[in-house]
Write an enzyme that holds these catalytic residues in place. Structure first.
Site, short mmCIF file in Angstrom:
data_model
loop_
_atom_site.label_atom_id
_atom_site.label_comp_id
_atom_site.label_asym_id
_atom_site.label_seq_id
_atom_site.Cartn_x
_atom_site.Cartn_y
_atom_site.Cartn_z
N ASP A 1 0.85 -1.20 0.00
CA ASP A 1 0.00 0.00 0.00
C ASP A 1 0.88 1.24 0.00
O ASP A 1 1.63 1.47 0.94
CB ASP A 1 -0.89 -0.05 1.25
CG ASP A 1 -1.70 1.23 1.42
OD1 ASP A 1 -1.90 1.95 0.42
OD2 ASP A 1 -2.14 1.49 2.56
N ASP B 1 -4.05 3.92 2.79
CA ASP B 1 -5.49 3.68 3.01
C ASP B 1 -5.78 2.23 3.42
O ASP B 1 -6.93 1.83 3.55
CB ASP B 1 -6.32 4.06 1.77
CG ASP B 1 -6.00 3.19 0.57
OD1 ASP B 1 -5.11 2.31 0.67
OD2 ASP B 1 -6.63 3.38 -0.49
N ASP C 1 -1.96 -1.16 -3.74
CA ASP C 1 -2.28 -0.40 -4.96
C ASP C 1 -1.18 -0.55 -6.00
O ASP C 1 -0.13 -1.15 -5.75
CB ASP C 1 -2.55 1.08 -4.63
CG ASP C 1 -1.49 1.64 -3.68
OD1 ASP C 1 -0.29 1.44 -3.96
OD2 ASP C 1 -1.86 2.26 -2.66
N ASP D 1 -5.79 -10.35 -15.68
CA ASP D 1 -6.87 -11.30 -15.44
C ASP D 1 -8.05 -10.94 -16.34
O ASP D 1 -8.44 -9.78 -16.43
CB ASP D 1 -7.30 -11.16 -13.97
CG ASP D 1 -7.51 -12.50 -13.31
OD1 ASP D 1 -8.37 -13.26 -13.81
OD2 ASP D 1 -6.83 -12.79 -12.32
N ASP E 1 -10.27 -16.26 -16.21
CA ASP E 1 -11.05 -16.73 -15.06
C ASP E 1 -12.17 -17.69 -15.50
O ASP E 1 -12.90 -17.39 -16.46
CB ASP E 1 -11.68 -15.50 -14.39
CG ASP E 1 -12.26 -15.81 -13.03
OD1 ASP E 1 -11.51 -16.25 -12.15
OD2 ASP E 1 -13.48 -15.61 -12.85
N GLU F 1 -8.22 -20.73 -16.40
CA GLU F 1 -8.56 -21.36 -15.12
C GLU F 1 -9.80 -22.21 -15.37
O GLU F 1 -10.82 -21.70 -15.82
CB GLU F 1 -8.85 -20.31 -14.06
CG GLU F 1 -9.07 -20.95 -12.70
CD GLU F 1 -10.07 -20.21 -11.82
OE1 GLU F 1 -9.94 -20.29 -10.59
OE2 GLU F 1 -10.99 -19.56 -12.35
N HIS G 1 -4.57 -16.87 -5.13
CA HIS G 1 -5.40 -16.07 -4.21
C HIS G 1 -6.64 -16.82 -3.72
O HIS G 1 -7.37 -16.29 -2.90
CB HIS G 1 -5.82 -14.79 -4.93
CG HIS G 1 -6.66 -15.09 -6.13
ND1 HIS G 1 -6.16 -15.73 -7.25
CD2 HIS G 1 -7.98 -14.91 -6.37
CE1 HIS G 1 -7.13 -15.91 -8.12
NE2 HIS G 1 -8.24 -15.42 -7.62
N ASP G 2 -6.88 -18.03 -4.22
CA ASP G 2 -8.04 -18.82 -3.80
C ASP G 2 -7.66 -19.99 -2.90
O ASP G 2 -8.53 -20.69 -2.38
CB ASP G 2 -8.77 -19.42 -5.02
CG ASP G 2 -9.41 -18.38 -5.90
OD1 ASP G 2 -9.79 -17.31 -5.38
OD2 ASP G 2 -9.53 -18.64 -7.12
O1 TEU Z 1 -12.22 -18.86 -9.11
C1 TEU Z 1 -13.02 -19.91 -9.56
C2 TEU Z 1 -13.25 -20.97 -8.58
O2 TEU Z 1 -14.32 -21.50 -8.48
C3 TEU Z 1 -12.13 -21.46 -7.79
O3 TEU Z 1 -10.93 -20.89 -7.99
C4 TEU Z 1 -12.35 -21.65 -6.36
O4 TEU Z 1 -12.14 -20.47 -5.62
C5 TEU Z 1 -11.43 -22.76 -5.98
O5 TEU Z 1 -11.92 -23.92 -6.57
C6 TEU Z 1 -11.32 -23.01 -4.52
O6 TEU Z 1 -10.58 -24.16 -4.35
C7 TEU Z 1 -12.15 -17.69 -9.84
C8 TEU Z 1 -11.31 -16.67 -9.11
O7 TEU Z 1 -10.00 -17.15 -9.03
C9 TEU Z 1 -11.92 -16.40 -7.79
O8 TEU Z 1 -11.14 -15.54 -7.00
C10 TEU Z 1 -13.28 -15.79 -8.04
O9 TEU Z 1 -13.95 -15.63 -6.82
C11 TEU Z 1 -14.13 -16.68 -8.96
O10 TEU Z 1 -13.43 -17.14 -10.08
C12 TEU Z 1 -15.29 -15.88 -9.50
O11 TEU Z 1 -14.84 -14.94 -10.41
#
Ligand code: TEU
Length: 571
Positions: free
Chosen positions: A35, A39, A43, A112, A212, A266, A338-339
């Site tokens: 950051d 805030d 960023d 993305d 995505d 993805e 990130h997931d």
């Molecule tokens: O994620 C799709 C999704 O269903 C997976 O990545 C899920 O989070 C994972 O299977 C958990 O193990 C993508 C993005 O990466 C995610 O951040 C978004 O929330 C989702 O699409 C919707 O856009």
């Protein structure tokens, strides 16, 4: 003597080579990276300020999570304007500076692409719900009076995939959050608008896209009910739907094929057979993320329950993908994003062997065939955070499922479900990057939007820089080794011990101009001290890298320390 393999797939021809196969990617989740204006939210300028750090890892490409304008219900995966930057992240000018600074450091930038759905605030949806004829068919609407759902499909984030809209007096489909209506890809105008958006970004000079949930675009006609017992109800009707190949081929023909870029899809529930089809040489996708190895610690199919994981199952999955894409398609290698929760907390030991197991897991990811994706903080061995209360959580997916779990299983409070929620929450990946041991880990001077992992006093970039033996410096060695050794990029994969329950050992072999190069990787995935016999032949073995300082035995009989990893060259 090295094993002289004769299979043709050991050799690599010039047209099999590609810059994106030789690249190592670093993923930046901008909200949590750095950051610059206090805030509490990361960023673009914050990322620019840390680009020298990213470059110092030796990586070639940055994948930037969504930075487009968005109400941030799903942290930017709910886009309200594809051609504007979210205010808290900066301006379009900041973004242009970022691109320039990335390119100045000889790195590339991929963005993305989130086009299965938009935000409910997107102009298209605003017009669509008002019934403006131009946009009426942009989303998937079904008649209804608010009592009977159009079908039994579920949202990935829990509950029905249908939301009733009072204004249009109809239901719209959302496979993710209610704030993320699915676009109707069967509408040609939708496709054209999306292709124009893609072209607009490519013209700005970016180097590719991470796409995505790209295999969700096509829904089966008539939207029939799904099998109520399936892991994601309805998915057989919206994953890899009938028009998928056609949509992607059109995207490729009209736009992507005109640029020298990389693309990674993805794809939830992707199988290796499908990956071969999607990733064939003429397709729009260079590679795809599958999820099979991220489900090993589910309880059966259940994501919101934790099960024991098994190394032989990991070998079986990885072997299937390594062998299955050896001569067609290409692997995308990842542990984290990130997931996903932090890998050390899942498949390593965050308490007793954090450092060793983080290095072991990194060794694995960076010595397989495919393009590796390192997620921010993975190179420090960052771990899951505690999540003591619901108030600390930010992720819509974790919060919805925590509520569902509390209600469904007769639990009374968050404490009853804390173990599984804290383990699985996507928020684990989203705690701020740990730069130093200051109050907010050097991430912000303000109040961070999400808690900082309390272990930042120990696990942080500053401390890791000062320590030759840190996970960070080991990752640098791994990236460097991979950049210098073609065999680690292109070599064929052979599992030497498919049935061993704690040691994973494989070779990578490549023949070029009649010379065979071979690398052996030996990984002890647990805290035991096994000795293994390996079926390798060689004249000379050279240890290239290890996470212990004591690897002096010959690689045909190896005694390993807890979480030990070794990479040998065999001649
Ligand atoms: O994620 C799709 C999704 O269903 C997976 O990545 C899920 O989070 C994972 O299977 C958990 O193990 C993508 C993005 O990466 C995610 O951040 C978004 O929330 C989702 O699409 C919707 O856009």
């Amino acid at each position: 003597m090295a094993i002289q393999r004769t299979q043709p797939d050991d050799t690599v021809s010039d047209d099999e080579r590609a810059w994106w196969k030789e690249a190592v990617v670093y993923q930046v989740y901008p909200r949590s990276f750095n950051d610059s204006d206090g805030d509490g939210v990361g960023d673009l300028q914050g990322l620019v300020d840390r680009l020298d750090y990213v470059a110092s890892l030796g990586v070639d490409v940055i994948w930037l999570n969504p930075v487009y304008d968005s109400p941030q219900e799903d942290n930017g995966y709910d886009i309200s304007d594809y051609q504007a930057i979210y205010e808290e992240f900066g301006t379009m000018e900041d973004w242009e500076t970022l691109l320039e600074e990335v390119h100045d450091r000889d790195m590339k930038l991929i963005m993305d692409l989130v086009v299965n759905h938009t935000s409910r605030d997107h102009e298209w949806f605003v017009e669509s719900r008002q019934g403006n004829p131009e946009y009426e068919e942009y989303y998937i609407w079904r008649e209804g009076d608010g009592d009977d759902l159009p079908n039994n499909w579920e949202s990935f984030f829990g509950g029905s995939a249908w939301e009733y809209d009072e204004e249009r007096e109809a239901y719209y489909l959302h496979l993710y959050d209610t704030s993320q209506p699915d676009l109707d890809w069967s509408n040609e105008d939708v496709r054209q608008d999306v292709f124009d958006t893609i072209e607009w970004w490519l013209e700005k000079g970016i180097d590719g896209f991470r796409m995505d949930v790209i295999n969700l675009l096509s829904k089966v006609d008539g939207l029939p009910d799904g099998d109520p017992d399936s892991e994601w109800v309805g998915s057989e009707h919206f994953i890899d739907g009938p028009e998928m190949t056609e949509y992607l081929a059109a995207m490729d023909e009209q736009v992507l094929s005109n640029y020298d870029i990389m693309t990674v899809g993805e794809m939830p529930q992707l199988t290796v057979e499908e990956a071969r089809e999607y990733a064939d040489a003429d397709g729009p996708l260079d590679m795809a993320f599958h999820f099979q190895h991220t489900k090993l610690d589910y309880d059966g199919d259940e994501r919101w329950a934790v099960g024991e994981w098994d190394l032989t199952e990991l070998k079986e999955i990885i072997g299937r993908w390594q062998n299955g894409l050896q001569d067609e398609g290409w692997n995308a290698l990842y542990w984290e994003n990130h997931d996903q929760p932090r890998v050390v907390s899942r498949y390593g030991d965050p308490v007793n062997y954090r450092r060793e197991s983080a290095k072991l897991l990194g060794t694995f990811m960076l010595t397989l065939c495919g393009t590796p994706y390192i997620y921010q903080g993975q190179e420090l061995g960052m771990t899951n955070a505690p999540w003591e209360s619901m108030d600390e959580m930010r992720d819509v997916d974790a919060i919805n499922h925590a509520r569902e779990l509390i209600e469904s299983a007769g639990h009374e409070s968050y404490e009853d479900v804390q173990d599984v929620v804290a383990y699985r929450s996507r928020d684990n990946a989203r705690t701020p990057m740990q730069w130093d041991d200051a109050e907010n880990a050097g991430f912000t001077d303000g109040d961070p939007w999400i808690q900082v992992n309390p272990n930042h006093d120990e696990v942080n970039v500053e401390a890791a820089e000062a320590d030759d033996d840190s996970v960070l410096n080991y990752y640098r060695d791994l990236v460097d080794l991979r950049e210098r050794k073609d065999v680690l990029v292109y070599g064929a994969y052979d599992d030497l011990l498919p049935d061993h329950e704690s040691v994973y050992a494989y070779t990578r072999t490549m023949t070029e101009n009649g010379d065979t190069e071979q690398v052996l990787v030996v990984l002890n995935f647990f805290d035991e001290r096994p000795t293994v016999e390996l079926p390798v032949e060689y004249d000379e073995a050279t240890l290239l890298l290890s996470n212990y300082d004591r690897a002096d035995d010959a690689p045909d009989t190896v005694s390993l320390a807890p979480y030990e990893a070794r990479i040998y060259r065999l001649d």
